[in-house]
Scaffold this motif. Sequence first.
Motif, PDB file in Angstrom:
ATOM      1  N   ALA A 221       0.816  -1.211   0.000  1.00 48.97           N
ATOM      2  CA  ALA A 221       0.000   0.000   0.000  1.00 48.97           C
ATOM      3  C   ALA A 221       0.848   1.258   0.000  1.00 48.97           C
ATOM      4  CB  ALA A 221      -0.935   0.010   1.204  1.00 48.97           C
ATOM      5  N   TYR A 222       2.038   1.196   0.619  1.00 50.21           N
ATOM      6  CA  TYR A 222       2.787   2.417   0.900  1.00 50.21           C
ATOM      7  C   TYR A 222       4.192   2.486   0.314  1.00 50.21           C
ATOM      8  CZ  TYR A 222      -0.629   2.269   4.781  1.00 50.21           C
ATOM      9  OH  TYR A 222      -1.758   2.169   5.541  1.00 50.21           O
ATOM     10  N   SER A 223       4.812   1.390   0.010  1.00 47.24           N
ATOM     11  CA  SER A 223       6.251   1.384  -0.257  1.00 47.24           C
ATOM     12  C   SER A 223       6.554   1.628  -1.731  1.00 47.24           C
ATOM     13  CB  SER A 223       6.881   0.059   0.197  1.00 47.24           C
ATOM     14  OG  SER A 223       8.279   0.097   0.032  1.00 47.24           O
ATOM     15  N   SER A 224       6.871   2.872  -2.060  1.00 45.37           N
ATOM     16  CA  SER A 224       7.090   3.248  -3.456  1.00 45.37           C
ATOM     17  C   SER A 224       8.351   2.614  -4.030  1.00 45.37           C
ATOM     18  CB  SER A 224       7.160   4.775  -3.585  1.00 45.37           C
ATOM     19  OG  SER A 224       8.205   5.303  -2.791  1.00 45.37           O
ATOM     20  N   TRP A 225       9.423   2.583  -3.255  1.00 45.10           N
ATOM     21  CA  TRP A 225      10.658   1.987  -3.774  1.00 45.10           C
ATOM     22  C   TRP A 225      10.493   0.484  -3.948  1.00 45.10           C
ATOM     23  CZ3 TRP A 225      13.758   5.223  -5.967  1.00 45.10           C
ATOM     24  CH2 TRP A 225      13.826   6.537  -5.511  1.00 45.10           C
ATOM     25  N   SER A 226       9.731  -0.150  -3.069  1.00 41.98           N
ATOM     26  CA  SER A 226       9.453  -1.577  -3.241  1.00 41.98           C
ATOM     27  C   SER A 226       8.710  -1.838  -4.540  1.00 41.98           C
ATOM     28  CB  SER A 226       8.633  -2.107  -2.067  1.00 41.98           C
ATOM     29  OG  SER A 226       9.360  -2.053  -0.868  1.00 41.98           O
ATOM     30  N   LEU A 227       7.760  -0.958  -4.872  1.00 46.79           N
ATOM     31  CA  LEU A 227       7.020  -1.107  -6.116  1.00 46.79           C
ATOM     32  C   LEU A 227       7.976  -1.130  -7.300  1.00 46.79           C
ATOM     33  CD1 LEU A 227       4.549  -1.129  -7.974  1.00 46.79           C
ATOM     34  CD2 LEU A 227       4.347   1.354  -7.619  1.00 46.79           C
ATOM     35  N   ARG A 228       8.968  -0.253  -7.301  1.00 48.79           N
ATOM     36  CA  ARG A 228       9.920  -0.210  -8.414  1.00 48.79           C
ATOM     37  C   ARG A 228      10.696  -1.526  -8.528  1.00 48.79           C
ATOM     38  NH1 ARG A 228      10.348   5.313  -6.163  1.00 48.79           N
ATOM     39  NH2 ARG A 228       9.618   6.773  -7.763  1.00 48.79           N
ATOM     40  N   GLY A 229      11.189  -2.026  -7.398  1.00 51.36           N
ATOM     41  CA  GLY A 229      11.927  -3.282  -7.441  1.00 51.36           C
ATOM     42  C   GLY A 229      11.074  -4.441  -7.893  1.00 51.36           C
TER      43      GLY A 229
ATOM     44  N   ALA B 248      -2.359  -4.879  -2.611  1.00 52.25           N
ATOM     45  CA  ALA B 248      -2.355  -3.839  -1.575  1.00 52.25           C
ATOM     46  C   ALA B 248      -3.715  -3.720  -0.907  1.00 52.25           C
ATOM     47  CB  ALA B 248      -1.950  -2.503  -2.185  1.00 52.25           C
ATOM     48  N   GLN B 249      -4.787  -3.900  -1.664  1.00 49.56           N
ATOM     49  CA  GLN B 249      -6.126  -3.809  -1.092  1.00 49.56           C
ATOM     50  C   GLN B 249      -6.379  -4.903  -0.064  1.00 49.56           C
ATOM     51  OE1 GLN B 249      -7.549  -0.964  -2.135  1.00 49.56           O
ATOM     52  NE2 GLN B 249      -5.765  -0.887  -3.483  1.00 49.56           N
ATOM     53  N   GLU B 250      -5.657  -5.999  -0.176  1.00 45.80           N
ATOM     54  CA  GLU B 250      -5.868  -7.137   0.715  1.00 45.80           C
ATOM     55  C   GLU B 250      -5.018  -7.064   1.980  1.00 45.80           C
ATOM     56  OE1 GLU B 250      -8.150  -9.438   0.263  1.00 45.80           O
ATOM     57  OE2 GLU B 250      -8.780  -8.542  -1.637  1.00 45.80           O
TER      58      GLU B 250
ATOM     59  N   VAL C  24      -1.895   3.458  -2.234  1.00 48.55           N
ATOM     60  CA  VAL C  24      -2.725   3.014  -3.353  1.00 48.55           C
ATOM     61  C   VAL C  24      -4.104   2.544  -2.909  1.00 48.55           C
ATOM     62  CG1 VAL C  24      -0.723   2.414  -4.755  1.00 48.55           C
ATOM     63  CG2 VAL C  24      -1.784   0.654  -3.331  1.00 48.55           C
ATOM     64  N   ARG C  25      -4.446   2.793  -1.641  1.00 52.57           N
ATOM     65  CA  ARG C  25      -5.789   2.441  -1.156  1.00 52.57           C
ATOM     66  C   ARG C  25      -6.666   3.661  -0.942  1.00 52.57           C
ATOM     67  NH1 ARG C  25      -3.892  -2.015   3.262  1.00 52.57           N
ATOM     68  NH2 ARG C  25      -3.379  -0.113   4.387  1.00 52.57           N
ATOM     69  N   GLN C  26      -6.173   4.849  -1.285  1.00 48.32           N
ATOM     70  CA  GLN C  26      -6.931   6.068  -1.031  1.00 48.32           C
ATOM     71  C   GLN C  26      -6.974   6.958  -2.267  1.00 48.32           C
ATOM     72  OE1 GLN C  26      -8.593   6.688   1.660  1.00 48.32           O
ATOM     73  NE2 GLN C  26      -7.705   5.356   3.215  1.00 48.32           N
TER      74      GLN C  26
END
Length: 248
Positions: A36-44, A232-234, A145-147
């Motif tokens: 839901a929150y980790s932008s750098w994780s999303l990139r990896g 992320a929603q879960e 990504v939940r809001q």
Amino acid sequence: MRQTTLLFPPRDLENVAPPRGARYPGGMKLIIGNKAYSSWSLRGWLACKLSGLPFEEVVVPLYDQDWEKRREGDEFAPSSGKVPILWDGDVVVWDSLAIVEYLNDKTGGTHFWPKDMAARAMARSMAAEMHSSFSALRRKHSMNVRQIYAPKAPDADVAQDLARLVELWAEARSRYGSGGDFLFGEFGAADIMFAPVATRIVTYSLPVPRFAQAYVMALIAHPFMQDWIASAQEEDWVIEQFETPTAG
């Protein structure tokens, strides 16, 4: 600590990363934070998905007691207590852009960057600028990504960051983007680096021109992004500091 019912339960934190000198046998393992929150994780994670290589993901709940224990030790990676971390056997890579480049090498240079040298140079420059800049946007509009919040005029420094983003996107799209919906036509490393920005624009209803909004929607609609957002929603974890429109 809130527990997720979808990904990795807390007991898996005992095996998040090996001590120094150890290795993960049998393939790649990516350590990431809350989706839901980790932008750098999303990139990896997007980089691993784009590589087409199989990998296992381990989700570490950010900022709880288990996280604090891990980030204070030596287990994640040399000189780092941050995510994402990619382990590939005894190879460890602990920065999102470095993960992109490692996977680019591992896949023969065919998955991440434009084939044209000039386009590739621009794409790498844009990725590096995203990696090191836009601090006001990142600080004042954390990824969530939940809001989706009601529109609000951005602060002057955020507006300046948005103007630079739009300038970069317009230049890439006009020069090299005619072959598809993304910055350089096909989805690639530059899009990976800007993907969390796209979520921020949606979450905080930030004002961007129509062409930029179309690009944002193309990123959000990409199947990899849809998979991430659905996961992320879960998640059960909630970090209150990231649950308000003014989160910093």
